[in-house]
Write an enzyme that holds these catalytic residues in place. Structure first.
Site, PDB file in Angstrom:
ATOM      1  N   LYS A  33       0.846  -1.188   0.000  1.00 47.70           N
ATOM      2  CA  LYS A  33       0.000   0.000   0.000  1.00 47.70           C
ATOM      3  C   LYS A  33       0.886   1.244   0.000  1.00 47.70           C
ATOM      4  O   LYS A  33       1.748   1.389   0.862  1.00 47.70           O
ATOM      5  CB  LYS A  33      -0.896   0.026   1.243  1.00 47.70           C
ATOM      6  CG  LYS A  33      -1.800  -1.194   1.391  1.00 47.70           C
ATOM      7  CD  LYS A  33      -2.955  -1.159   0.423  1.00 47.70           C
ATOM      8  CE  LYS A  33      -3.953  -2.283   0.728  1.00 47.70           C
ATOM      9  NZ  LYS A  33      -5.020  -2.330  -0.296  1.00 47.70           N
ATOM     10  N   LEU A  39       5.030  13.504   1.348  1.00 45.25           N
ATOM     11  CA  LEU A  39       5.810  14.745   1.465  1.00 45.25           C
ATOM     12  C   LEU A  39       6.949  14.712   0.460  1.00 45.25           C
ATOM     13  O   LEU A  39       7.809  13.827   0.516  1.00 45.25           O
ATOM     14  CB  LEU A  39       6.382  14.902   2.878  1.00 45.25           C
ATOM     15  CG  LEU A  39       7.244  16.160   3.093  1.00 45.25           C
ATOM     16  CD1 LEU A  39       6.373  17.413   3.165  1.00 45.25           C
ATOM     17  CD2 LEU A  39       8.100  16.038   4.354  1.00 45.25           C
ATOM     18  N   GLY A  40       6.962  15.676  -0.450  1.00 46.27           N
ATOM     19  CA  GLY A  40       8.091  15.822  -1.360  1.00 46.27           C
ATOM     20  C   GLY A  40       9.234  16.554  -0.673  1.00 46.27           C
ATOM     21  O   GLY A  40       9.000  17.419   0.171  1.00 46.27           O
ATOM     22  N   TRP A  42      12.186  17.579  -2.684  1.00 48.58           N
ATOM     23  CA  TRP A  42      12.998  18.282  -3.676  1.00 48.58           C
ATOM     24  C   TRP A  42      13.019  19.774  -3.345  1.00 48.58           C
ATOM     25  O   TRP A  42      11.991  20.360  -3.016  1.00 48.58           O
ATOM     26  CB  TRP A  42      12.412  18.066  -5.077  1.00 48.58           C
ATOM     27  CG  TRP A  42      13.129  18.797  -6.165  1.00 48.58           C
ATOM     28  CD1 TRP A  42      14.476  18.902  -6.344  1.00 48.58           C
ATOM     29  CD2 TRP A  42      12.522  19.514  -7.250  1.00 48.58           C
ATOM     30  NE1 TRP A  42      14.761  19.644  -7.472  1.00 48.58           N
ATOM     31  CE2 TRP A  42      13.575  20.034  -8.047  1.00 48.58           C
ATOM     32  CE3 TRP A  42      11.208  19.776  -7.628  1.00 48.58           C
ATOM     33  CZ2 TRP A  42      13.350  20.796  -9.202  1.00 48.58           C
ATOM     34  CZ3 TRP A  42      10.982  20.528  -8.777  1.00 48.58           C
ATOM     35  CH2 TRP A  42      12.044  21.032  -9.547  1.00 48.58           C
ATOM     36  N   TYR A  70      18.927  15.188  -4.559  1.00 50.32           N
ATOM     37  CA  TYR A  70      18.425  16.334  -3.799  1.00 50.32           C
ATOM     38  C   TYR A  70      19.449  16.817  -2.768  1.00 50.32           C
ATOM     39  O   TYR A  70      19.347  17.933  -2.266  1.00 50.32           O
ATOM     40  CB  TYR A  70      17.119  15.998  -3.072  1.00 50.32           C
ATOM     41  CG  TYR A  70      15.963  15.608  -3.974  1.00 50.32           C
ATOM     42  CD1 TYR A  70      16.007  15.822  -5.350  1.00 50.32           C
ATOM     43  CD2 TYR A  70      14.822  15.007  -3.446  1.00 50.32           C
ATOM     44  CE1 TYR A  70      14.953  15.446  -6.167  1.00 50.32           C
ATOM     45  CE2 TYR A  70      13.761  14.637  -4.262  1.00 50.32           C
ATOM     46  CZ  TYR A  70      13.831  14.850  -5.615  1.00 50.32           C
ATOM     47  OH  TYR A  70      12.785  14.471  -6.418  1.00 50.32           O
ATOM     48  N   LYS A  98      15.624   7.645  -5.412  1.00 52.13           N
ATOM     49  CA  LYS A  98      15.802   7.571  -6.861  1.00 52.13           C
ATOM     50  C   LYS A  98      17.274   7.456  -7.238  1.00 52.13           C
ATOM     51  O   LYS A  98      18.138   8.085  -6.614  1.00 52.13           O
ATOM     52  CB  LYS A  98      15.193   8.816  -7.530  1.00 52.13           C
ATOM     53  CG  LYS A  98      13.751   9.078  -7.104  1.00 52.13           C
ATOM     54  CD  LYS A  98      13.189  10.351  -7.700  1.00 52.13           C
ATOM     55  CE  LYS A  98      11.900  10.746  -7.020  1.00 52.13           C
ATOM     56  NZ  LYS A  98      12.097  11.430  -5.740  1.00 52.13           N
ATOM     57  N   HIS A 131      15.598   7.883 -11.878  1.00 56.22           N
ATOM     58  CA  HIS A 131      15.133   9.277 -11.788  1.00 56.22           C
ATOM     59  C   HIS A 131      14.791   9.867 -13.157  1.00 56.22           C
ATOM     60  O   HIS A 131      13.797  10.578 -13.301  1.00 56.22           O
ATOM     61  CB  HIS A 131      16.208  10.120 -11.092  1.00 56.22           C
ATOM     62  CG  HIS A 131      15.669  11.330 -10.417  1.00 56.22           C
ATOM     63  ND1 HIS A 131      16.226  11.845  -9.263  1.00 56.22           N
ATOM     64  CD2 HIS A 131      14.634  12.151 -10.701  1.00 56.22           C
ATOM     65  CE1 HIS A 131      15.542  12.919  -8.883  1.00 56.22           C
ATOM     66  NE2 HIS A 131      14.580  13.123  -9.747  1.00 56.22           N
ATOM     67  N   SER A 235       5.233  23.742  -8.945  1.00 52.40           N
ATOM     68  CA  SER A 235       6.574  24.093  -8.469  1.00 52.40           C
ATOM     69  C   SER A 235       6.801  25.607  -8.470  1.00 52.40           C
ATOM     70  O   SER A 235       7.724  26.112  -9.127  1.00 52.40           O
ATOM     71  CB  SER A 235       7.637  23.397  -9.332  1.00 52.40           C
ATOM     72  OG  SER A 235       8.894  23.414  -8.709  1.00 52.40           O
ATOM     73  N   SER A 284       6.877  20.872   0.991  1.00 54.88           N
ATOM     74  CA  SER A 284       6.894  22.064   1.828  1.00 54.88           C
ATOM     75  C   SER A 284       7.807  21.807   3.016  1.00 54.88           C
ATOM     76  O   SER A 284       7.987  20.662   3.433  1.00 54.88           O
ATOM     77  CB  SER A 284       5.492  22.415   2.330  1.00 54.88           C
ATOM     78  OG  SER A 284       5.552  23.610   3.103  1.00 54.88           O
ATOM     79  N   THR A 286       7.351  24.242   5.538  1.00 54.76           N
ATOM     80  CA  THR A 286       6.636  25.104   6.476  1.00 54.76           C
ATOM     81  C   THR A 286       5.597  24.276   7.222  1.00 54.76           C
ATOM     82  O   THR A 286       4.705  23.709   6.584  1.00 54.76           O
ATOM     83  CB  THR A 286       5.927  26.245   5.713  1.00 54.76           C
ATOM     84  OG1 THR A 286       6.866  26.886   4.858  1.00 54.76           O
ATOM     85  CG2 THR A 286       5.317  27.245   6.681  1.00 54.76           C
ATOM     86  N   ARG A 289       1.948  24.794   6.330  1.00 54.00           N
ATOM     87  CA  ARG A 289       1.589  24.384   4.971  1.00 54.00           C
ATOM     88  C   ARG A 289       1.580  22.867   4.838  1.00 54.00           C
ATOM     89  O   ARG A 289       0.756  22.299   4.119  1.00 54.00           O
ATOM     90  CB  ARG A 289       2.563  25.012   3.962  1.00 54.00           C
ATOM     91  CG  ARG A 289       1.982  25.076   2.557  1.00 54.00           C
ATOM     92  CD  ARG A 289       2.785  25.981   1.650  1.00 54.00           C
ATOM     93  NE  ARG A 289       2.716  27.373   2.049  1.00 54.00           N
ATOM     94  CZ  ARG A 289       3.733  28.230   1.969  1.00 54.00           C
ATOM     95  NH1 ARG A 289       4.899  27.832   1.526  1.00 54.00           N
ATOM     96  NH2 ARG A 289       3.584  29.478   2.350  1.00 54.00           N
TER      97      ARG A 289
END
Length: 346
Positions: A33, A39-40, A42, A70, A98, A131, A235, A284, A286, A289
């Site tokens: 699953k 959460l990204g 980059w 990254y 990646k 990637h 972005s 993010s 923050t 956010r």
């Protein structure tokens, strides 16, 4: 209805969102699953990403998307470790990384994964992606962006099959649970499907209302491949953004849809993916956010709303590496590479 009741209501709402973020998932062909919301990381700067990962997991995220290039996997790992020390188990968190463009040769694949695992302080990954289909030369300095004296990239050409066979071995070893692709087009996906012993589980691509990727998503569904949307908000903090370029977060047409639900443009962009069964990884650092991006499980757009958002597609890409062309206008940096993925519609 006093302040204590209001606080209880808010806590209950937060708990509900946390449960939904953890449990609403896509099922990979492996049976695993994969949480629909992640959460990204980059463009998350060192010094910020550890706290971002910690906060995301604390409020209910159970999916973290990382990558070697990254340059922040060490901090992502610190955030994961502190979260697990606080009681979240490794099995609860879905972690992606990646393989970078300089590491496509067979002998470089496993060492690159081991670097990522060491940085992330993990024994295995839930998902490991190639990637980009484009590959660069691995020079003596091990630069991620190797360049010639004239500033052009030092390209390499490595057949997909050579790289993929090594990824399959990583699954055999138990070092990764699933493998997949990122930024590959439909023909390249088909090529990998043609020789793969272990099929790709996921394709990660740029995807948002201006680039809804409907044909590519349909293509992947036929192969039982789950699609992940990166840059789902366009972005807006990309370093190469230029004045006058489209802005999803300021688009009045998206705001019209958002206003119907008392939501923001960002909520609509994220919910658009979730309702299509597409995994989505807004980035993010923050805290407010990170929490706000979770507020997509307490409303549902009608099919008509989804079709309206779908109609905003115009083919615009936020994330194409570009360089100045002879006439001064930007051109795609990697367009001359034989594996450049964006020369066909999808």
């Amino acid at each position: 209805f006093g302040s204590s009741d209001l606080n209880w209501t808010r806590r209950t709402a937060r708990r509900h969102l946390a449960i939904m973020a953890a449990t609403m998932s896509a099922t990979l062909h492996t049976g695993a699953k994969m949480p629909l919301l992640g959460l990204g990381t980059w463009k998350s700067k060192p010094g910020e990403v550890k706290a971002a990962v910690e906060h995301a997991i604390k409020v209910g995220y159970r999916h973290i998307d990382a990558a070697f290039v990254y340059g922040n996997e060490n901090e992502v790992g610190e955030g994961l470790q502190s979260s697990m020390a606080a009681g979240v188990t490794r099995e609860e968190i879905f972690v992606t990384s990646k393989l970078w463009n300089t590491r496509h040769h067979a002998e470089d694949v496993r060492p690159s994964l081991m670097e990522s695992l060491q940085a992330l302080k993990l024994e295995y990954l839930d998902l490991y992606l190639i990637h980009w289909p484009v590959c660069f030369k691995l020079n003596e300095k091990k630069e991620n962006m190797p360049k010639n004296e004239d500033g052009s990239m030092q390209y390499d050409v490595v057949p997909f099959e050579e790289t993929w066979r090594e990824l399959e071995k990583l699954v055999d070893e138990g070092l990764v649970k699933a493998i997949g692709l990122s930024n590959f087009n439909s023909q390249q996906v088909d090529e990998v499907m043609g020789f793969a012993r272990i099929k790709p589980a996921v394709l990660q691509v740029e995807c948002h209302p201006y680039l809804n990727q409907e044909p590519l998503i349909d293509h992947c569904r036929k192969h039982n491949i789950v699609v992940t949307a990166y840059s789902p908000l366009g972005s807006p903090d990309r370093p190469w953004a230029k004045e006058g370029e489209p802005s999803l977060l300021d688009d009045p047409k998206i705001k019209e849809v958002a206003d119907k639900f008392g939501k923001s443009n960002a909520h609509v962009c994220i919910r658009f993916q979730i309702q299509r069964g597409v995994v989505v990884i807004p980035k993010s650092v923050t805290p407010s956010r990170i929490e706000d991006n979770m507020k997509v499980f307490d409303f549902e757009m009608t099919e008509e709303d989804v079709n309206v958002v779908r109609s905003f597609h115009n083919g615009w890409r936020a994330c194409v590496p570009a360089i100045p062309g002879p006439d001064g206008k930007d051109v795609a940096r990697d367009a001359s590479h034989p594996f450049y993925p964006f020369n066909i519609p999808y």
